[in-house]
Design an enzyme around this catalytic site. Sequence first.
Site: not given
Length: 380
Positions: A150, A181, A207-208, A262, A268, A271
């Site tokens: 995170e 990735y 979603s978050n 986020n 950071y 994906e």
Amino acid sequence: MISKIQKFFMIVTCWLGGVFTCLVFFQYTSRSCSFDSIHPYPQQSYKSQINSSATRQQTSPRPEKPTTTAAPQPEKPILLLWIWPENYRFDFGDCKRFYNIDGCQLTDDRNLYDQADAVLIFHKAISWDMSNLPPSPRPPFQKWIWFHVESPTNTPRVAGIENLFNLTLSYRRDADISVRYPLTVSKAPNPEFVMPKKDKLVCWFVSNTAPHTGTGTRMKFYEEFKKYIKVDVFGMMAGNRLNEQDYYPTMASCKFYLSFENSIHRDYITEKLNGPLSVGTVPVVLGPPRQNYEEFAPGDSFIHVNDFPNASVLADYLIRLDKDEEAYRRYFDWRKHVTATPHLIERLQEFIIYICHACEYIGRHREYKAAHDIYKWYFS
Ligand SMILES: *[C@@H]1O[C@H](CO)[C@@H](O)[C@H](O)[C@H]1NC(C)=O
Ligand SMILES: *[C@@H]1O[C@H](CO)[C@@H](O)[C@H](O)[C@H]1NC(C)=O
Ligand SMILES: *[C@@H]1O[C@H](CO)[C@@H](O)[C@H](O)[C@H]1NC(C)=O
């Protein structure tokens, strides 16, 4: 003149010497053979590793091992997964299956603690009183790996663990074990890109929306942005969660995809960028500065929110690209020599890549290492 007895002893000595030489020889060859299999072609991409190692096994079978004088195999180091992250369990054989990683013995059996070369500890699972950490004393050869994926915004700061670890495992480029990735570069041009059929302009899977996780920046931007352009939203926020089998096809059917992180931190870049790049959709990124993105992906493969004075100008730009096929296509030029590989998307697969890469690292690195003051490193 040599007596018969002396002659006898000379023969026996020579014979014993020969056996000894054989033993040493066999020990050496069998060692180097198995060692080789722990280090499979590190410079190649995973896919070609699978093929080349399969070919190699067919064409050059290992020499027969001597049956009576078998030297002990050099053991693969043991990597103990102390806690299953989020209790998302998977078959350890997946490391071999997905990434051709086989360099350690992965286990979750705590009975092997005393023998484990390394212990993988998932940061978010560490209790505030640290009572669920492995027991003391720690075997002197054992390395503890701080496993955290995170961003700093979403990192509980459990006190007392700053100097317990030997290695860090993270998305950060400067972690000991940096898991990303990566895009793969090829010398030969890739097959011509066939653009997937597009029936949506801008999509966002989200979603978050919990503000305490740092989502305020992207929500604010989205609220403004959607006034000027239609955005198809999927995921819990819109009450229409996508099935796993629809994830890539839906993404591919959009001209643009909002790769909004986020929270905003160096490296950071998750994906959320890899997904659209791998299916042939143009990511519109919100995250660290463009320069940081360009360390991981070609500068002409994405659109950065910061390149525009505001959401309305960005929306206008996307609407213009929608009408200008040639300009839109230029966002795919990079694909001639660079390839993005789809990542695993099932919920239970979320941590596989990290755990497998820890295994690979432990299989290759035996050197002493201590990670001091991990918070100072991580938060500054
Ligand atoms: C691996 O080999 C198979 C069969 O030999 C071939 O079809 C496939 O394209 C190869 N994959 C890669 C990534 O080279
Ligand atoms: C966005 O920026 C442009 C160019 O600077 C400006 O003309 C426009 O008024 C701005 N729009 C909003 C909604 O702030
Ligand atoms: C691991 O790190 C700890 C804490 O810094 C240190 O005491 C220990 O010697 C290290 N061990 C190895 C094997 O690197």
